[in-house]
Structure formats: structure tokens, C-alpha cells
Design an enzyme around this catalytic site. Sequence first.
Site, PDB file in Angstrom:
ATOM      1  N   GLN A   1      -4.518  -1.937   1.871  1.00  0.00           N
ATOM      2  CA  GLN A   1      -3.447  -2.492   2.715  1.00  0.00           C
ATOM      3  C   GLN A   1      -3.985  -3.230   3.934  1.00  0.00           C
ATOM      4  O   GLN A   1      -3.321  -4.112   4.468  1.00  0.00           O
ATOM      5  CB  GLN A   1      -2.498  -1.380   3.181  1.00  0.00           C
ATOM      6  CG  GLN A   1      -1.672  -0.782   2.057  1.00  0.00           C
ATOM      7  CD  GLN A   1      -0.629  -1.734   1.485  1.00  0.00           C
ATOM      8  OE1 GLN A   1      -0.325  -2.780   2.053  1.00  0.00           O
ATOM      9  NE2 GLN A   1      -0.071  -1.374   0.343  1.00  0.00           N
TER      10      GLN A   1
ATOM     11  N   THR B   1      -6.198   1.176  -7.726  1.00  0.00           N
ATOM     12  CA  THR B   1      -6.210   2.520  -8.326  1.00  0.00           C
ATOM     13  C   THR B   1      -7.544   2.785  -9.019  1.00  0.00           C
ATOM     14  O   THR B   1      -8.168   3.831  -8.802  1.00  0.00           O
ATOM     15  CB  THR B   1      -5.041   2.654  -9.329  1.00  0.00           C
ATOM     16  OG1 THR B   1      -3.830   2.458  -8.609  1.00  0.00           O
ATOM     17  CG2 THR B   1      -5.032   4.016  -9.999  1.00  0.00           C
TER      18      THR B   1
ATOM     19  N   ASN C   1      -0.331   2.601   3.870  1.00  0.00           N
ATOM     20  CA  ASN C   1       0.621   1.722   3.188  1.00  0.00           C
ATOM     21  C   ASN C   1       2.064   1.918   3.636  1.00  0.00           C
ATOM     22  O   ASN C   1       2.873   1.009   3.530  1.00  0.00           O
ATOM     23  CB  ASN C   1       0.529   1.919   1.666  1.00  0.00           C
ATOM     24  CG  ASN C   1       0.430   3.367   1.262  1.00  0.00           C
ATOM     25  OD1 ASN C   1      -0.437   4.094   1.730  1.00  0.00           O
ATOM     26  ND2 ASN C   1       1.311   3.798   0.400  1.00  0.00           N
TER      27      ASN C   1
ATOM     28  N   CYS D   1       5.405   3.586  -4.857  1.00  0.00           N
ATOM     29  CA  CYS D   1       5.017   4.562  -5.860  1.00  0.00           C
ATOM     30  C   CYS D   1       5.844   5.838  -5.756  1.00  0.00           C
ATOM     31  O   CYS D   1       5.993   6.553  -6.720  1.00  0.00           O
ATOM     32  CB  CYS D   1       3.539   4.915  -5.710  1.00  0.00           C
ATOM     33  SG  CYS D   1       2.506   3.463  -5.723  1.00  0.00           S
TER      34      CYS D   1
ATOM     35  N   ALA E   1      -5.983  -7.167  -5.314  1.00  0.00           N
ATOM     36  CA  ALA E   1      -5.590  -8.567  -5.131  1.00  0.00           C
ATOM     37  C   ALA E   1      -4.106  -8.738  -4.829  1.00  0.00           C
ATOM     38  O   ALA E   1      -3.724  -9.577  -4.012  1.00  0.00           O
ATOM     39  CB  ALA E   1      -5.948  -9.367  -6.384  1.00  0.00           C
TER      40      ALA E   1
HETATM   41  N1  PLP Z   1      -4.157   2.085  -2.099  1.00  0.00           N
HETATM   42  C1  PLP Z   1      -3.112   1.780  -1.331  1.00  0.00           C
HETATM   43  C2  PLP Z   1      -3.155   2.106   0.125  1.00  0.00           C
HETATM   44  C3  PLP Z   1      -1.976   1.175  -1.887  1.00  0.00           C
HETATM   45  O1  PLP Z   1      -0.939   0.874  -1.103  1.00  0.00           O
HETATM   46  C4  PLP Z   1      -1.973   0.897  -3.273  1.00  0.00           C
HETATM   47  C5  PLP Z   1      -0.772   0.304  -3.925  1.00  0.00           C
HETATM   48  O2  PLP Z   1       0.365   0.627  -3.577  1.00  0.00           O
HETATM   49  C6  PLP Z   1      -3.100   1.211  -4.031  1.00  0.00           C
HETATM   50  C7  PLP Z   1      -4.174   1.802  -3.406  1.00  0.00           C
HETATM   51  C8  PLP Z   1      -3.162   0.940  -5.503  1.00  0.00           C
HETATM   52  O3  PLP Z   1      -3.520  -0.384  -5.768  1.00  0.00           O
HETATM   53  P1  PLP Z   1      -3.186  -1.059  -7.190  1.00  0.00           P
HETATM   54  O4  PLP Z   1      -1.704  -1.282  -7.206  1.00  0.00           O
HETATM   55  O5  PLP Z   1      -3.961  -2.329  -7.190  1.00  0.00           O
HETATM   56  O6  PLP Z   1      -3.638  -0.117  -8.238  1.00  0.00           O
END
Ligand code: PLP
Length: 379
Positions: free
Chosen positions: A171, A69, A143, A317, A192
Site C-alpha cells: 500500500q 499475496t 491498507n 478482503c 502492481a
Molecule cells: N498486502 C496489503 C497491505 C494489501 O492491501 C494487499 C491487497 O489488498 C495485499 C498485500 C495483497 O496483494 P495482492 O492483491 O496483489 O495479492
Amino acid sequence: MHYLDHNASAPLRPEARLAMEETAAIAGNPSSVHAAGRAARARLEDARERVAGLIGAAPETILFTSGGTESAALAMAQAANGCTLVLTSAIEHPCVLENAKRGAIPMASLPVNADGRADLDALEVTLTDAPGPVFVALMLANNESGVVQPVDAAARLVHEHGGRIFCDAVQAAGKMPVDVEALGVDYLSLSAHKIGGPAGIGALYLRPGTPFVPLWGGGGQERRLRTGTENRIGAAGFGAAAKAAGDRLGSERARIAALRERLESRLHAIAPDLHIFGEAVERLPNTTLFAVPGRRAETLVMQFDLAGVCVSSGSACSSGKVEPSHVVAAMTDDPALARAAIRVSLGWNSSEADVDAFLSAAEHIFAGSRAGMVAEGRS
Ligand code: PLP
């Protein structure tokens, strides 16, 4: 319990756990000049090398962040530096879409076709018609559907038109080969916990020479671009997970692809009206997004859970919301399919037994679709 939700978060790899334990045992701030500080620095830089190695990058192009994120937020903020339009694909993760909205720059959405692949013709039209440089965000693999996007071709087009491109590879990394040189992108994000490392650490790749304005100031760590004392324990876990994922990419990929193949072909036999999103195009080998019309995803997730199988409806999410995810909505106009979409995602420790458990639960849950619909009060 059978955990088939690796795209939400993958179980910690033993190598990552060990690396974190070893790093936690040493005191030291990587910025300190004494021996303890130098030991902490050495581990941090070793982790950076390992993460860079997973994507064919030089270590100095990697900034550690707090996750996918933050990496997306940092990248999307760079649009303000010389671009007149932000173009995000319709299936980007909310961390891209929401951060795109935060800039004061006009936005547009790049559509995907029914297979969930970004429309490159639409991209070219937008790039040609835009009054100035365009900042494009196109993820490498989605994702929810696992569909792989034509990022290399998109990057060529974007650069021909003087724009810049960010690729969310959160992903894709560890599940398919990722090479920043072949992709030709300007910014690329990693996380990670999607590859068997800990949550709360990620990385942003910056192509050398690509403009980057830091969002805050501080003690000057990470070449002043993302300052703050480094999460060296998380980085060690990330580095170890990246190395394990990279070293075993070929064998893990083939094994997981075979598991998914068995899962999908059996699922087709169990539910003849099954729809698999993106089935005809290249997908991550671990992901299946499917729908059996007439069912409700939120009910199915609970039914699988009661059978000891963890799957999700759309992305983690967006779970909890009753409306279909934006990814599913971009891939189908059929509300019966959109409402029923379930994601199964396998990973490094998925086994034949996990797939068997899923299939026997599915046999029970989908036995006589008509009976299932009546039970849900929609006869
Ligand atoms: N981008 C994608 C495609 C994701 O699937 C996710 C998490 O679900 C993220 C970004 C966000 O990553 P993080 O959980 O490390 O903030």
C-alpha cells in the site's frame, strides 16, 4: 460512478495499458535465445528496472511474483530457515498472517497502540527474550487506516538482535517515498494493481545476501528463486505503472493530500461525533478510515453505493464479514466505532468532483444521526 476505493485496487494507468498492449503484440519467451525471445527479455528487464527504481533497489534484487499475496507467502516461508519465532504486527494483511501460520514455528503478535502504530518497546522485549533469531513482519503502511509504521527503527532493532524482517509495502509504494536502503529490511513486497498496474503481478525485493530458499523448482527463471515462464505482459504494465507513480509521486501526493484534507475537514463538520482512525499520526495521504458511532459500516457502504460512490468497510478482503476487521479491532475497544468503520481511498485519477460527490452523499446519509439510527432499527 465515483471510485474512492484505490486501496482495494487502483484503476489501470494509461501508461500501463499502453505498455501491456505493446508487449502483447510481440511473441516470444524471455528465455529463448532468438530475436523474439531477446525482445521479450529486453522488455521484462526494462520492467524490472522500473519497479526497482520505485523503491531505490538494484534490478537484480527484484523477483517478479503473481502479486502481493505470493510475495508475502514466499517471504514468510523464509522464517523456517533459521528463525525460532515469527512475530507479526497485529495489523498485517491476511496474506502475511495466514502464511505465518503455515510454518511450524511458534508465533507471536506485535501490538499496535490506539493510533495504529506498532509498539517498538514490545518489539524490543520480544527480541530480547526470544531464545533465538526472530522473523518479524511489519508493513510499511496499513491498507485500512493508512497509518505509516516505524519500519526503519524496527529493522535496526531486529538486526541488532540477529533476526530478519519482511516489510509489506504493497500500500505504501507509489503513495509515499519507499527506499529499501533507508528502511534496511531484508524482504519487501509490492503489488502492481495497487499502483495502477494490472492485478496478478507483484514483486519481492531480496536484500543481497539475505537467505532465500525457493518454494518450488522448474525451468530456472528468476534466478531459480521463483521459477516459471515470466508474466512479461503483466510485468510491462507493472513497470510502466511504477515509473508513472514514481515520476509523479511529489505532485500526485500533494494533490491527493489536499483532496483528503478537504474531505476530512468537511466530514468533521457534517458529523461532529466523527472519529478518524490514526488522525494524529503519519498516514498515507490518500486514505481515511472513519467512523460515526451508531452507524453500521455494511449499511453505509450500500448507502454510498446507491449514491454512486464506491467506498469500503475495512479492507476489501474482509468485506462481506459482519464482524469488524482485525485492524479496526486492534485500534479501538469501542464496539460502536468498530462496527461503523468506513474506508475512503483516493488515487491517481481522483478528482474534486469525486470528493464533492462523496461529501454530498455523506451530508445526506449523516443528516441527523439520530434519524439514521432509527431507520436502522436501533432507536
Ligand atoms: N498486502 C496489503 C497491505 C494489501 O492491501 C494487499 C491487497 O489488498 C495485499 C498485500 C495483497 O496483494 P495482492 O492483491 O496483489 O495479492
